[in-house]
Each structure stands twice: as C-alpha cells, then as structure tokens.
Design a protein around this motif. Sequence first.
Motif, mmCIF file in Angstrom:
data_model
loop_
_atom_site.group_PDB
_atom_site.id
_atom_site.type_symbol
_atom_site.label_atom_id
_atom_site.label_comp_id
_atom_site.label_asym_id
_atom_site.label_seq_id
_atom_site.Cartn_x
_atom_site.Cartn_y
_atom_site.Cartn_z
ATOM 1 N N TRP A 7 14.867 -11.894 -17.491
ATOM 2 C CA TRP A 7 15.415 -11.251 -16.294
ATOM 3 C C TRP A 7 16.845 -10.776 -16.542
ATOM 4 C CZ3 TRP A 7 14.623 -8.992 -11.855
ATOM 5 C CH2 TRP A 7 15.637 -8.930 -10.910
ATOM 6 N N LYS A 8 17.661 -11.565 -17.191
ATOM 7 C CA LYS A 8 19.048 -11.200 -17.466
ATOM 8 C C LYS A 8 19.123 -9.977 -18.373
ATOM 9 C CE LYS A 8 22.420 -12.993 -16.531
ATOM 10 N NZ LYS A 8 23.367 -12.718 -15.429
ATOM 11 N N PHE A 9 18.141 -9.814 -19.247
ATOM 12 C CA PHE A 9 18.135 -8.657 -20.141
ATOM 13 C C PHE A 9 17.655 -7.396 -19.416
ATOM 14 C CE2 PHE A 9 15.984 -5.916 -23.263
ATOM 15 C CZ PHE A 9 17.052 -5.658 -24.116
ATOM 16 N N VAL A 10 16.693 -7.561 -18.515
ATOM 17 C CA VAL A 10 16.075 -6.407 -17.873
ATOM 18 C C VAL A 10 16.817 -5.983 -16.613
ATOM 19 C CG1 VAL A 10 13.965 -5.579 -16.742
ATOM 20 C CG2 VAL A 10 13.814 -6.951 -18.818
ATOM 21 N N SER A 11 17.365 -6.939 -15.864
ATOM 22 C CA SER A 11 17.903 -6.663 -14.530
ATOM 23 C C SER A 11 19.025 -5.617 -14.490
ATOM 24 C CB SER A 11 18.385 -7.952 -13.869
ATOM 25 O OG SER A 11 19.420 -8.550 -14.625
ATOM 26 N N PRO A 12 19.908 -5.521 -15.505
ATOM 27 C CA PRO A 12 20.945 -4.485 -15.405
ATOM 28 C C PRO A 12 20.409 -3.064 -15.320
ATOM 29 C CG PRO A 12 21.568 -6.111 -17.043
ATOM 30 C CD PRO A 12 20.154 -6.405 -16.663
ATOM 31 N N GLY A 13 19.174 -2.849 -15.758
ATOM 32 C CA GLY A 13 18.594 -1.511 -15.691
ATOM 33 C C GLY A 13 17.779 -1.257 -14.445
ATOM 34 N N LEU A 14 17.769 -2.208 -13.502
ATOM 35 C CA LEU A 14 16.979 -2.055 -12.289
ATOM 36 C C LEU A 14 17.858 -1.689 -11.099
ATOM 37 C CD1 LEU A 14 14.630 -5.180 -12.566
ATOM 38 C CD2 LEU A 14 14.137 -2.842 -13.266
ATOM 39 N N PHE A 15 17.280 -0.975 -10.159
ATOM 40 C CA PHE A 15 17.955 -0.711 -8.906
ATOM 41 C C PHE A 15 17.959 -1.970 -8.048
ATOM 42 C CE2 PHE A 15 16.547 3.517 -10.226
ATOM 43 C CZ PHE A 15 17.706 4.259 -10.019
ATOM 44 N N LEU A 16 18.845 -1.984 -7.070
ATOM 45 C CA LEU A 16 18.964 -3.155 -6.210
ATOM 46 C C LEU A 16 17.660 -3.444 -5.479
ATOM 47 C CD1 LEU A 16 20.731 -5.364 -4.983
ATOM 48 C CD2 LEU A 16 21.466 -3.734 -3.242
ATOM 49 N N ARG A 17 17.000 -2.387 -4.983
ATOM 50 C CA ARG A 17 15.750 -2.599 -4.258
ATOM 51 C C ARG A 17 14.648 -3.105 -5.189
ATOM 52 N NH1 ARG A 17 12.437 1.791 -5.227
ATOM 53 N NH2 ARG A 17 13.441 3.668 -6.065
ATOM 54 N N GLU A 18 14.684 -2.706 -6.463
ATOM 55 C CA GLU A 18 13.710 -3.195 -7.433
ATOM 56 C C GLU A 18 13.935 -4.671 -7.737
ATOM 57 O OE1 GLU A 18 12.849 0.897 -9.967
ATOM 58 O OE2 GLU A 18 14.515 -0.393 -10.522
ATOM 59 N N LYS A 19 15.198 -5.070 -7.793
ATOM 60 C CA LYS A 19 15.508 -6.488 -8.018
ATOM 61 C C LYS A 19 14.980 -7.346 -6.884
ATOM 62 C CE LYS A 19 19.738 -5.639 -10.648
ATOM 63 N NZ LYS A 19 21.195 -5.852 -10.702
ATOM 64 N N LYS A 20 15.146 -6.857 -5.642
ATOM 65 C CA LYS A 20 14.692 -7.626 -4.489
ATOM 66 C C LYS A 20 13.174 -7.769 -4.470
ATOM 67 C CE LYS A 20 18.568 -6.488 -1.445
ATOM 68 N NZ LYS A 20 18.982 -5.832 -0.161
ATOM 69 N N THR A 21 12.470 -6.832 -5.096
ATOM 70 C CA THR A 21 11.012 -6.908 -5.168
ATOM 71 C C THR A 21 10.549 -7.763 -6.329
ATOM 72 O OG1 THR A 21 10.810 -4.695 -4.192
ATOM 73 C CG2 THR A 21 8.893 -5.547 -5.351
ATOM 74 N N SER A 32 26.011 0.318 -4.927
ATOM 75 C CA SER A 32 25.253 -0.925 -4.846
ATOM 76 C C SER A 32 23.768 -0.702 -5.079
ATOM 77 C CB SER A 32 25.446 -1.574 -3.465
ATOM 78 O OG SER A 32 24.951 -0.709 -2.449
ATOM 79 N N HIS A 33 23.317 0.587 -4.983
ATOM 80 C CA HIS A 33 21.900 0.883 -5.168
ATOM 81 C C HIS A 33 21.627 1.445 -6.555
ATOM 82 C CE1 HIS A 33 21.260 0.135 -0.913
ATOM 83 N NE2 HIS A 33 22.257 0.958 -0.643
ATOM 84 N N LEU A 34 22.648 1.520 -7.380
ATOM 85 C CA LEU A 34 22.460 2.018 -8.742
ATOM 86 C C LEU A 34 22.228 0.868 -9.693
ATOM 87 C CD1 LEU A 34 25.276 4.719 -8.951
ATOM 88 C CD2 LEU A 34 22.822 5.110 -8.659
ATOM 89 N N PRO A 35 21.531 1.107 -10.804
ATOM 90 C CA PRO A 35 21.386 0.053 -11.792
ATOM 91 C C PRO A 35 22.734 -0.372 -12.330
ATOM 92 C CG PRO A 35 19.880 1.885 -12.236
ATOM 93 C CD PRO A 35 20.844 2.340 -11.187
ATOM 94 N N GLU A 36 22.841 -1.703 -12.585
ATOM 95 C CA GLU A 36 24.092 -2.207 -13.129
ATOM 96 C C GLU A 36 24.400 -1.577 -14.474
ATOM 97 O OE1 GLU A 36 23.892 -6.391 -13.280
ATOM 98 O OE2 GLU A 36 23.624 -6.655 -11.130
ATOM 99 N N GLY A 37 23.336 -1.294 -15.241
ATOM 100 C CA GLY A 37 23.541 -0.733 -16.571
ATOM 101 C C GLY A 37 23.458 0.769 -16.574
#
Length: 260
Positions: free
Chosen positions: A103-117, A9-14
């Motif tokens: 956001w939809k293009f960038v978010s898969p490469g972000l960690f969960l904590r980065e998304k929350k920020t 859950s803490h890894l990037p989706e992509g």
Amino acid sequence: MPDNSAHESHLPEGDQAMPLMDHVRELRRRFFYIFLGLAVATAALMPLMRPLFDLASKPLMEALPKGAQMLSVGVVAPVLAPLKVVLFGAFFVSLPLTVYQIWKFVSPGLFLREKKTVLPLIFSSMVMFALGIAYCYFVVFGFLFKFIAGFAPDSISFAPDIDSYISFALHMFLAFGLTFEVPVAVVLLSASGIVTLSGLKRFRRYLIVLSFGAAAVITPPDVASQLMMALPLIALYELGILLSPLFIRKARAESEGAQA
C-alpha cells in the motif's frame, strides 16, 4: 491568487514525476521490509514449531484410529514438514505488514477517492483470507479426513506421510484463502469501472462452470469436497455483486464531490 489546496487534495501524492531509479529504490526498500517482517515472524514462531505442527495435523489425527500415527518416508521430512508449517504461519502473521508495504508503494499514485475505496478493501481482503483458512480447517478438513478414513477398506492402513499431508494442507489453505477473496475482487472490479455490474451478472453462468472445474482440480476427487469449494465460491461471487452497488455509489459521490 486562486486557492488550489482544495484541488490538490484530490490529486495523487506522486503527481510529480519521480525518476525511475527512485521507484526502483523505493520498491527495493518495501521488499526489504516485507522480507524482514517475514524473517522476524519466522524467528518468533520457531519455538512454537511443534505446537503449530500438532495444530495443523489435528484434523487428520482425529480421523485416524486411536493410537495411529503419521509416517515419515523421507529422511528429512520430520524437519521439513514442521518447518513448512512455521513458514506458512510466518507468512500469515506478517501478511498485514506485507499488505501495508504494498500500500505504501502504490498509494502515492492514487487519487484521494481511490484511496478511500481501496483501503477498506485491503482490510477486507485480509479478513476474508483468514476466514477462508478457518473454513478449510474446521469445515472441509473436519469432514474430508473422516470421510477418507471411513471410506478406506479394512485392508488399507490409512497413515499418510507427514510431508505429503502438510504439503496438501498448506495447498488447501492457500486455495480456500484465495477463494474467499472473490467478493473483494468483484467489488474492486466494479467500483473501479473495469467491469460493469451488468457484465458481472452476465458472467455468473460461466462462473458456475469455472467454480466446479477449479474445485475438481484443486480438491480431492470426491463430490463432497468439490461442493465445499464450488458452492462457497459461487455464494461469495453473489455476495460481491450484492455489495458492489454500495461501493459504486460511494465512488461516484466522491468523484462528483471532487469535480464540484
């Protein structure tokens, strides 16, 4: 077998490697949605072209003498000037969709904590952009055009060309909208660790000089207009510094929780 779900859950989706062409196709798809949203917003606002133009020109018209009108120097200016207003309005209306597609293009490469920020900062950026335009329209324009009309000698007829006015107004809207993004940028830089909070504080002295330099280039050459841009920019920078520790602590807490 060990349960890896908590770590996943803490890894990037992509995290799985995506082929380059898949990235290109995904980027093309997101651009398609952005331009589609802009086209739909433009079509929806076209029937409101005249009311939008009247709204955009209201600060100037209120500063002109009673019964005065703007001029049209160019042959196609009566069409292009209102069209520019519609296109800017369509850009503003479709901005949430544009940000969402980015956001939809960038978010898969972000960690969960980065998304929350980042996600709250994206919403805040749209709000601050709107506040910047509102500040320019109601405060800056409310003073600027009355000042220019009152400063002009009696021998000069203050009746600006509509195309020049609209170009100037949209330029100012964009400039003040971006100016109000300063606290979001400061928080993002500090929360991501790109710049330390102490570094941002040390940069304060340079920002003051840059603020007045930028205001001198962007705004008309009068002291009041330059102050109306430079002072909010400095204040917004200080606001970003004040808010940064909250996001830094939140990012550290989520990072420590992920490692635990």
